[in-house]
Design a protein around this motif. Structure first.
Motif, PDB file in Angstrom:
ATOM      1  N   UNK A   2       0.843  -1.190   0.000  1.00  0.00           N
ATOM      2  CA  UNK A   2       0.000   0.000   0.000  1.00  0.00           C
ATOM      3  C   UNK A   2       0.879   1.242   0.000  1.00  0.00           C
ATOM      4  N   UNK A   3       0.581   2.165  -0.934  1.00  0.00           N
ATOM      5  CA  UNK A   3       1.377   3.391  -1.063  1.00  0.00           C
ATOM      6  C   UNK A   3       0.456   4.598  -1.058  1.00  0.00           C
ATOM      7  N   UNK A   4       0.836   5.612  -0.289  1.00  0.00           N
ATOM      8  CA  UNK A   4       0.093   6.875  -0.282  1.00  0.00           C
ATOM      9  C   UNK A   4       0.700   7.789  -1.345  1.00  0.00           C
ATOM     10  N   UNK A   5      -0.096   8.103  -2.397  1.00  0.00           N
ATOM     11  CA  UNK A   5       0.428   8.865  -3.525  1.00  0.00           C
ATOM     12  C   UNK A   5       0.099  10.349  -3.451  1.00  0.00           C
ATOM     13  N   UNK A   6      -0.852  10.736  -2.628  1.00  0.00           N
ATOM     14  CA  UNK A   6      -1.196  12.152  -2.525  1.00  0.00           C
ATOM     15  C   UNK A   6      -0.145  12.883  -1.693  1.00  0.00           C
ATOM     16  N   UNK A   7       0.126  14.118  -2.059  1.00  0.00           N
ATOM     17  CA  UNK A   7       1.101  14.923  -1.326  1.00  0.00           C
ATOM     18  C   UNK A   7       0.415  15.645  -0.164  1.00  0.00           C
ATOM     19  N   UNK A  10      -2.330  18.157  -1.032  1.00  0.00           N
ATOM     20  CA  UNK A  10      -3.587  17.704  -1.627  1.00  0.00           C
ATOM     21  C   UNK A  10      -4.720  17.762  -0.602  1.00  0.00           C
ATOM     22  N   UNK A  11      -5.905  18.003  -1.117  1.00  0.00           N
ATOM     23  CA  UNK A  11      -7.091  18.040  -0.256  1.00  0.00           C
ATOM     24  C   UNK A  11      -7.785  16.691  -0.195  1.00  0.00           C
ATOM     25  N   UNK A  12      -7.132  15.673  -0.716  1.00  0.00           N
ATOM     26  CA  UNK A  12      -7.716  14.336  -0.741  1.00  0.00           C
ATOM     27  C   UNK A  12      -6.623  13.299  -0.541  1.00  0.00           C
ATOM     28  N   UNK A  13      -7.047  12.064  -0.309  1.00  0.00           N
ATOM     29  CA  UNK A  13      -6.120  10.939  -0.161  1.00  0.00           C
ATOM     30  C   UNK A  13      -6.108  10.103  -1.438  1.00  0.00           C
ATOM     31  N   UNK A  14      -4.936   9.613  -1.785  1.00  0.00           N
ATOM     32  CA  UNK A  14      -4.835   8.644  -2.894  1.00  0.00           C
ATOM     33  C   UNK A  14      -4.044   7.448  -2.378  1.00  0.00           C
ATOM     34  N   UNK A  15      -4.750   6.347  -2.239  1.00  0.00           N
ATOM     35  CA  UNK A  15      -4.153   5.112  -1.736  1.00  0.00           C
ATOM     36  C   UNK A  15      -4.011   4.137  -2.902  1.00  0.00           C
ATOM     37  N   UNK A  16      -2.791   3.743  -3.205  1.00  0.00           N
ATOM     38  CA  UNK A  16      -2.534   2.778  -4.281  1.00  0.00           C
ATOM     39  C   UNK A  16      -2.127   1.445  -3.658  1.00  0.00           C
ATOM     40  N   UNK A  17      -2.883   0.389  -3.977  1.00  0.00           N
ATOM     41  CA  UNK A  17      -2.680  -0.925  -3.363  1.00  0.00           C
ATOM     42  C   UNK A  17      -2.313  -1.924  -4.458  1.00  0.00           C
ATOM     43  N   UNK A  18      -1.176  -2.581  -4.307  1.00  0.00           N
ATOM     44  CA  UNK A  18      -0.698  -3.561  -5.289  1.00  0.00           C
ATOM     45  C   UNK A  18      -0.710  -4.957  -4.672  1.00  0.00           C
TER      46      UNK A  18
END
Length: 299
Positions: A2-7, A10-18
């Protein structure tokens, strides 16, 4: 993983799950309030593209062409990878089994530079990038179609040619089906209340891709049918030549069969000029048949 891609800006979260486990997905579902049905769809590797609206978020399954696909791959799983996307006003979650490099490119190009200001903007870029993955195989297949067309018309029938045409047609059928199911995603993103220049661009790209693959599928089908027709024509031509030869030799065989019988009393056997007369009769029969065929335009 799991990687958090939002900086931080950012006003939102972006969670990338591989390649998540079932337990990891359940933990994410509890944390973000995801419906069990959509989580279950994430675990199905062959799921087709879809768009579903849940309370508080939207669930999307996007399929993208994988450059590692084998030349003879002709199934949804072999040709494409699945990207499951959960998106709301405050987060976007992308889930996929295999690493997909464009996600990090999008993060660096759009999110890191604050060009994407909302999760739905990121979603729009993801869908557009996913559609663009079909560009390269479209160019390759178009070139193969031209090559196969030349082979169909200029070479004799060969099994590898038929095999290649078959796999190409199957590959195009899979891609057409995926694009057809992707329409719901594009249409819902570009509905009247949420439409903008970005969503319109995605719709235009989708229409272009769909038209291109429809056209190539029709060409491949036409080429395959043409291949069989040409093969049948060559077979008919061979049978026509053999039939002509058989017609020429049939009366000659009949005459030779009569005089090859072992009866004791055959008056023609005593003729001094019997042999040349019979040969002459055979020659006359052949000439008559020849001119008859020419008159009927069978030769």
């Amino acid at each position: 993983m799991t990687t958090e891609l939002a900086t931080d800006n950012c006003s939102f979260e972006w969670l990338d799950v591989t390649d998540p486990t079932k337990e990891e997905l359940q933990g994410i579902a509890q944390q973000y309030g995801l419906h069990p049905a959509s989580v279950s769809d994430c675990l199905q590797p062959g799921h087709l593209p879809k768009y579903e609206q849940f309370t508080g978020y939207t669930f999307i399954i996007l399929r993208v062409y994988m450059t590692t696909a084998h030349d003879e791959a002709d199934t949804v799983q072999a040709l494409t990878g699945k990207i499951a996307i959960f998106v709301s006003e405050r987060f976007i979650i992308t889930i996929h089994r295999k690493p997909w490099e464009p996600i990090h490119t999008i993060q660096q190009t759009y999110v890191h530079t604050n060009r994407c200001t909302s999760p739905f903007h990121v979603l729009n870029v993801l869908v557009r990038t996913g559609l663009h993955t079909f560009d390269e195989p479209a160019v390759a297949i178009d070139e193969q179609l031209d090559l196969y067309e030349k082979k169909v018309f200029l070479t004799v029938r060969k099994e590898p040619l038929l095999k290649g045409l078959y796999f190409m047609k199957q590959k195009l059928e899979v891609m057409r089906r995926l694009l057809l199911h992707t329409y719901d995603i594009v249409d819902k993103m570009d509905r009247e209340e949420t439409a903008n220049a970005y969503t319109r661009d995605v719709r235009d790209l989708y229409i272009k891709q769909k038209s291109l693959y429809d056209s190539m599928y029709e060409n491949a089908t036409h080429l395959l049918n043409l291949y069989f027709n040409i093969s049948a024509q060559r077979t008919n031509e061979t049978m026509r030549v053999l039939t002509i030869f058989s017609v020429f030799f049939m009366p000659l065989t009949f005459i030779a069969g009569i005089y090859g019988m072992n009866f004791r009393y055959m008056p023609e056997l005593e003729w001094r000029h019997g042999y040349p007369v019979v040969l002459g009769a055979m020659a006359v029969v052949v000439i008559v048949i020849f001119f008859w065929f020419r008159r009927k335009r069978w030769m």
